[in-house]
Design a protein around this motif. Structure first.
Motif, mmCIF file in Angstrom:
data_model
loop_
_atom_site.group_PDB
_atom_site.id
_atom_site.type_symbol
_atom_site.label_atom_id
_atom_site.label_comp_id
_atom_site.label_asym_id
_atom_site.label_seq_id
_atom_site.Cartn_x
_atom_site.Cartn_y
_atom_site.Cartn_z
ATOM 1 N N GLU A 1 -18.093 -0.901 -1.364
ATOM 2 C CA GLU A 1 -18.156 -0.510 -2.774
ATOM 3 C C GLU A 1 -19.581 -0.490 -3.321
ATOM 4 O OE1 GLU A 1 -16.142 -3.091 -5.441
ATOM 5 O OE2 GLU A 1 -16.935 -4.949 -4.591
ATOM 6 N N GLY A 2 -20.445 -1.341 -2.789
ATOM 7 C CA GLY A 2 -21.826 -1.356 -3.272
ATOM 8 C C GLY A 2 -22.651 -0.184 -2.781
ATOM 9 N N ALA A 3 -22.148 0.514 -1.763
ATOM 10 C CA ALA A 3 -22.893 1.641 -1.189
ATOM 11 C C ALA A 3 -22.411 2.989 -1.696
ATOM 12 C CB ALA A 3 -22.793 1.599 0.330
ATOM 13 N N ILE A 4 -21.213 3.020 -2.265
ATOM 14 C CA ILE A 4 -20.626 4.289 -2.741
ATOM 15 C C ILE A 4 -21.014 4.551 -4.195
ATOM 16 C CG2 ILE A 4 -18.468 5.514 -3.177
ATOM 17 C CD1 ILE A 4 -17.203 3.901 -0.938
ATOM 18 N N ILE A 5 -21.379 5.783 -4.500
ATOM 19 C CA ILE A 5 -21.703 6.159 -5.886
ATOM 20 C C ILE A 5 -20.379 6.474 -6.579
ATOM 21 C CG2 ILE A 5 -23.034 7.711 -7.362
ATOM 22 C CD1 ILE A 5 -24.877 8.236 -5.003
ATOM 23 N N MET A 6 -19.789 5.462 -7.191
ATOM 24 C CA MET A 6 -18.465 5.589 -7.798
ATOM 25 C C MET A 6 -18.438 6.609 -8.926
ATOM 26 S SD MET A 6 -16.421 3.552 -6.170
ATOM 27 C CE MET A 6 -16.281 2.017 -5.256
ATOM 28 N N GLU A 7 -19.569 6.804 -9.581
ATOM 29 C CA GLU A 7 -19.625 7.749 -10.698
ATOM 30 C C GLU A 7 -19.502 9.193 -10.224
ATOM 31 O OE1 GLU A 7 -21.826 5.413 -10.092
ATOM 32 O OE2 GLU A 7 -21.447 3.947 -11.682
ATOM 33 N N SER A 8 -19.625 9.430 -8.925
ATOM 34 C CA SER A 8 -19.577 10.796 -8.401
ATOM 35 C C SER A 8 -18.155 11.337 -8.304
ATOM 36 C CB SER A 8 -20.251 10.858 -7.020
ATOM 37 O OG SER A 8 -19.540 10.080 -6.075
#
Length: 254
Positions: A121-128
């Protein structure tokens, strides 16, 4: 007969083998069962596109540890209102019934799904991918040791294959403490006799750690030594992962 066979689960969580101390691991000059040096990782084989029906997928083979990860989505999230403006990540880790010789429910493996989530989760750009969900399904085909680090690294490759935007690829490596020695990327036999373990997940290009898990009794200098060993190995693994992605991108499409 059909009713009985349908009741048998296709996946399970293996329980660790009984732990009894072996004197050989207490010796300074003992040799690892597979002949590797203490700070030498197993040969890694990585491949993308393992599952045609998935948005992205990857297969990883580290020695006898074999893992396949499928990524689905982004899809419309039923909990979109609770995750307004950002995406949602679901992770699931399971084992085939033939993954290990010992069968049954093991509490040590029940947290793999949540640990995979924390690592990614810390590596994924969740806002994308706002108000949508990405599902990550990892299946351990064969458990040969260091299962979770292999799952995490394979999942990162599968996410990249699916086109999910990330700050960086994620690489994960573990170290076992066996007597006076630190051994990297332990096999199953070594994990069964370890005095402690340390797992690191990081984004090598950004020099950031997304997860650190320590089990057993460790001195501060020992933790620092183990972390340095893992970080160096993660950097090498990330290069292998990038090479795999480049080969996949340049391969001719059918």
């Amino acid at each position: 007969m059909a009713g009985k066979s349908s009741a048998i689960p296709s996946t399970y969580s293996p329980s660790p083998a009984p732990r009894t101390k072996r004197p050989i691991f207490q010796d300074v000059d003992w040799v690892r069962p597979d002949g590797r040096g203490f700070h030498q990782c197993r040969p890694a084989f990585l491949k993308t596109g393992a599952v045609n029906a998935a948005a992205g997928s990857a297969y990883a083979e580290f020695g006898n540890t074999k893992v396949i990860v499928s990524v689905f989505g982004p899809r419309e999230s039923k909990k979109a209102m609770a995750y307004s403006g950002t995406g949602r990540l679901n992770c699931n880790v399971s084992f085939t019934t033939f993954a290990t010789p010992s069968r049954g429910q093991g509490s040590d493996h029940k947290g793999y799904s949540s640990m995979l989530h924390k690592a990614l989760e810390g590596a994924i750009i969740m806002e994308s991918f706002p108000k949508t969900t990405v599902d990550v399904f990892a299946l351990v085909l064969e458990s040969g040791g260091s299962d979770l680090p292999v799952v995490i690294s394979c999942a990162s490759l599968a996410l990249a294959d699916a086109g999910i935007m990330m700050y960086d690829l994620v690489a994960s490596v573990s170290v076992s403490c066996l007597g006076k020695n630190l051994v990297i990327d332990p096999i199953l036999e070594e994990e069964n006799y370890q005095d402690g373990s340390l797992l690191i997940t990081c984004m090598p290009s950004r020099n950031e750690v997304t997860q650190l898990t320590v089990n057993g009794e460790w001195s501060t200098p020992r933790v620092h030594e183990a972390m340095q060993i893992c970080l160096e190995a993660c950097s090498k693994l990330a290069k292998i992962t990038r090479s795999c992605l480049k080969e996949s991108a340049s391969a001719p499409k059918d």
